[in-house]
Every structure is written in structure tokens, then in C-alpha cells.
Write a protein that holds these residues in place. Structure first.
Motif, short mmCIF file in Angstrom:
data_model
loop_
_atom_site.label_atom_id
_atom_site.label_comp_id
_atom_site.label_asym_id
_atom_site.label_seq_id
_atom_site.Cartn_x
_atom_site.Cartn_y
_atom_site.Cartn_z
N PHE A 124 0.81 -1.22 0.00
CA PHE A 124 0.00 0.00 0.00
C PHE A 124 0.84 1.27 0.00
O PHE A 124 0.29 2.38 0.02
CB PHE A 124 -0.95 0.00 1.21
CG PHE A 124 -2.01 -1.05 1.14
CD1 PHE A 124 -2.94 -1.05 0.11
CD2 PHE A 124 -2.08 -2.06 2.09
CE1 PHE A 124 -3.92 -2.02 0.03
CE2 PHE A 124 -3.05 -3.04 2.02
CZ PHE A 124 -3.98 -3.03 0.99
N ALA A 125 2.16 1.14 0.00
CA ALA A 125 3.02 2.32 0.05
C ALA A 125 2.81 3.23 -1.16
O ALA A 125 2.88 4.46 -1.05
CB ALA A 125 4.49 1.90 0.15
N SER A 126 2.54 2.62 -2.31
CA SER A 126 2.34 3.44 -3.51
C SER A 126 1.08 4.29 -3.39
O SER A 126 1.02 5.42 -3.90
CB SER A 126 2.26 2.56 -4.76
OG SER A 126 1.17 1.64 -4.66
N LEU A 127 0.04 3.76 -2.71
CA LEU A 127 -1.17 4.56 -2.49
C LEU A 127 -0.86 5.76 -1.61
O LEU A 127 -1.34 6.87 -1.86
CB LEU A 127 -2.25 3.69 -1.82
CG LEU A 127 -2.88 2.58 -2.64
CD1 LEU A 127 -3.92 1.83 -1.80
CD2 LEU A 127 -3.53 3.13 -3.91
N GLU A 128 -0.06 5.54 -0.58
CA GLU A 128 0.30 6.63 0.32
C GLU A 128 1.10 7.70 -0.41
O GLU A 128 0.90 8.90 -0.21
CB GLU A 128 1.08 6.09 1.51
CG GLU A 128 1.38 7.13 2.56
CD GLU A 128 1.82 6.53 3.88
OE1 GLU A 128 1.95 7.30 4.85
OE2 GLU A 128 2.02 5.31 3.93
N GLN A 129 2.00 7.26 -1.28
CA GLN A 129 2.80 8.20 -2.04
C GLN A 129 1.93 9.03 -2.97
O GLN A 129 2.09 10.25 -3.06
CB GLN A 129 3.87 7.44 -2.85
CG GLN A 129 4.70 8.32 -3.76
CD GLN A 129 5.50 9.36 -3.01
OE1 GLN A 129 5.96 9.11 -1.89
NE2 GLN A 129 5.68 10.53 -3.60
N ARG A 130 1.01 8.37 -3.67
CA ARG A 130 0.12 9.08 -4.59
C ARG A 130 -0.78 10.06 -3.82
O ARG A 130 -0.98 11.19 -4.25
CB ARG A 130 -0.74 8.06 -5.35
CG ARG A 130 -1.80 8.67 -6.24
CD ARG A 130 -1.22 9.62 -7.26
NE ARG A 130 -2.23 10.17 -8.14
CZ ARG A 130 -2.11 11.31 -8.79
NH1 ARG A 130 -1.00 12.03 -8.68
NH2 ARG A 130 -3.08 11.74 -9.58
N PHE A 131 -1.27 9.63 -2.67
CA PHE A 131 -2.11 10.49 -1.83
C PHE A 131 -1.33 11.74 -1.41
O PHE A 131 -1.85 12.86 -1.47
CB PHE A 131 -2.57 9.72 -0.61
CG PHE A 131 -3.33 10.53 0.40
CD1 PHE A 131 -4.70 10.68 0.30
CD2 PHE A 131 -2.68 11.15 1.46
CE1 PHE A 131 -5.41 11.43 1.23
CE2 PHE A 131 -3.37 11.90 2.39
CZ PHE A 131 -4.75 12.04 2.27
N SER A 132 -0.09 11.55 -0.99
CA SER A 132 0.71 12.69 -0.51
C SER A 132 0.97 13.70 -1.62
O SER A 132 1.14 14.89 -1.35
CB SER A 132 2.04 12.20 0.07
OG SER A 132 2.85 11.63 -0.95
N GLU A 133 0.98 13.25 -2.87
CA GLU A 133 1.17 14.15 -4.00
C GLU A 133 -0.07 14.99 -4.27
O GLU A 133 0.02 16.07 -4.87
CB GLU A 133 1.52 13.35 -5.25
CG GLU A 133 2.87 12.65 -5.17
CD GLU A 133 3.11 11.70 -6.32
OE1 GLU A 133 2.18 11.55 -7.16
OE2 GLU A 133 4.20 11.11 -6.41
N LEU A 134 -1.24 14.51 -3.83
CA LEU A 134 -2.49 15.21 -4.09
C LEU A 134 -2.91 16.15 -2.97
O LEU A 134 -3.71 17.07 -3.20
CB LEU A 134 -3.62 14.19 -4.32
CG LEU A 134 -3.51 13.29 -5.55
CD1 LEU A 134 -4.63 12.26 -5.55
CD2 LEU A 134 -3.56 14.12 -6.82
N VAL A 135 -2.39 15.96 -1.78
CA VAL A 135 -2.89 16.67 -0.61
C VAL A 135 -1.80 17.49 0.07
O VAL A 135 -0.77 16.95 0.45
CB VAL A 135 -3.48 15.68 0.41
CG1 VAL A 135 -3.96 16.40 1.66
CG2 VAL A 135 -4.63 14.91 -0.20
N PRO A 136 -2.02 18.80 0.23
CA PRO A 136 -1.08 19.62 1.01
C PRO A 136 -1.22 19.31 2.49
O PRO A 136 -2.23 18.76 2.94
CB PRO A 136 -1.52 21.05 0.69
CG PRO A 136 -2.97 20.92 0.36
CD PRO A 136 -3.13 19.59 -0.33
#
Length: 248
Positions: A124-136
Motif C-alpha cells: 500500500f506504500a504506492s497509495l500513500e505516495q500518490r495520496f501525498s502528492e495530491l494533498v497539502p
């Protein structure tokens, strides 16, 4: 009501696009189920008759099934809502899962259950990375819910959000639900619940609230549903716990 972040593609009803329209109907059931034929028609700009023809075909092939839902006012005939069947989930793709499951079993045999949890966190690390790119960092809870739903949807989970609970003055009674109509690793998660548990902890960490799983596809639900309270921050103990888990 459902409020999807990614709308299904609109399709006509011409003979040349019949298979495409059928796929769009199936995807609509996947993303929004339990869903009525009328709602699907509104989403895809199709007549009710056209939608029902495709639903009848999908039901005949064992890809969708009817789930009766009591009316909102508790009276009258139950309304017909459609959901994707287990066969339909498999039809949507689970390539290499048998091989992957065998590999995970071997990992468990050699290294134990904690190795499975470590694998799930890395998955699930890739989901967390993608999420962090979308949210300040200063995003509010609503922004985080929308970003997480978008991240899941783009990753193939057919995700959507809907409101739940009452919207009165007591903010702890207001809630959102993140729904996942598809799980790319459903069979594996059914055998190794650590994947669902780690995913739930990930949601809590990303949203910074104490979320709760109401249903999951691997345990027989028609959709994975995560309850997200609105207006209530996560307790410090939860934050410390999930942060500690993320560092492992």
C-alpha cells in the motif's frame, strides 16, 4: 447519495457500441452498487429500457445480481438494486493472483505472520505516495477524503464516496463512507486478512481520524465500506500508533 470523484464514460446505445455500453453499465454497478437501473441510466445518459436490457444480460451471465433494498420511507415494494457478483469480480481481472498467493503462503511459512504485515504495508506504500502528492499538509478532512477516494479509484478499486448519518448540530453524528467496488487482490486478502487490516490503518493515518470498516469484499460484502466520522479528530494514541506502524 453517492458522489463519485471520477464519472463513468458516457456511451450511446448504437449497435456499434453495444459491448462498450455493456461494460459501462457493469462498471457503473461496480462503482456505485447497490445501484438502481434508473440511476445508471442518469449516469450514462441511457433510457431505462436500454439499461435493463444490459442488466438482464449481465445477470444472465452471472456478473451482476439483484439486491432488494427497503424503501427510504419503509413502505411499498423493496426497490431493486444491482451489485456485482463474486463471478463478476473475477471477470474484471485477478491475473497472477494464484501465483502471488502461493508466494505469500511460502513467505508466511518461512518468516511468519509479521512478514505478511510488512508485505501488506509495502503493497500500500504506492497509495500513500500518490495520496501525498495530491494533498497539502494543511488540507482539511473533506480534502483528504476526496484525495483518498481519487487515489483508490485511479488504482483500480472503483472507489466513490457518500454521506452517512445525520447532518444536525451534533457533528460526531455526521459521517462519510468510502466505498470500494473492486479489490484487485480480493482472493489474497480473503486468505490473508492482514492486507485489509493494514489498508484500514493506512486510511486512518492518511485521514487523521479513527475510521471503521463496515464491510469488505473478501468477507462476502458487495463492497468494501469504510466509515469516516466528520468533525472528530483522531485521538493522540491512534495517531502515535499509526505513525509508529508506518515507520516499520
Amino acid at each position: 447519495m453517492y458522489s463519485p470523484l471520477v464519472q463513468p464514460a458516457v456511451s450511446g446505445a448504437s449497435s456499434g457500441s453495444r459491448e462498450s455500453t455493456r461494460d459501462n453499465v457493469l462498471n457503473s454497478v461496480l462503482t456505485h452498487g447497490p445501484v438502481s437501473a434508473a440511476t445508471i441510466g442518469d449516469q450514462l445518459q441511457l433510457t431505462a429500457a436500454a439499461v435493463r436490457r444490459h442488466l438482464d444480460s449481465l445477470e444472465k451471465d452471472g456478473l451482476v445480481e439483484v439486491k432488494s433494498v427497503a424503501g427510504s420511507r419503509g413502505a411499498g415494494r423493496p426497490s431493486r438494486r444491482y451489485v456485482v457478483t463474486q463471478q463478476g469480480q473475477s471477470h474484471l481481472g485477478d491475473d497472477y493472483l494464484d501465483l502471488a498467493s502461493e508466494a505469500v503462503r511460502l513467505l508466511q511459512e518461512i518468516s511468519g505472520d509479521e512478514a505478511i504485515r510488512s508485505l501488506a504495508r509495502k503493497h500500500f506504500a504506492s497509495l500513500e505516495q500518490r495520496f501525498s502528492e495530491l494533498v497539502p499538509e494543511d488540507a482539511d478532512l473533506t480534502d483528504r477524503i476526496r484525495a483518498l477516494t481519487r487515489t483508490l479509484d485511479e488504482a483500480g478499486f472503483a472507489a466513490s464516496t457518500r454521506r452517512a448519518g445525520r447532518g444536525g448540530k451534533v457533528t460526531t453524528l455526521r459521517a462519510a463512507q468510502i466505498c470500494q467496488g473492486h479489490c484487485p487482490i480480493q482472493e489474497m486478502a480473503g486468505e490473508f486478512p492482514e492486507f485489509c487490516e493494514e489498508e484500514t490503518e493506512l486510511f486512518a493515518r492518511l485521514l487523521e481520524v479513527d475510521v471503521r470498516r463496515l464491510s469488505t469484499l473478501p468477507t462476502g460484502g458487495h463492497v468494501c465500506t469504510t466509515h469516516v466520522p466528520l468533525g472528530r479528530r483522531a485521538h493522540a494514541s491512534l495517531m502515535a500508533h499509526t505513525a509508529q506502524r508506518a515507520e516499520k
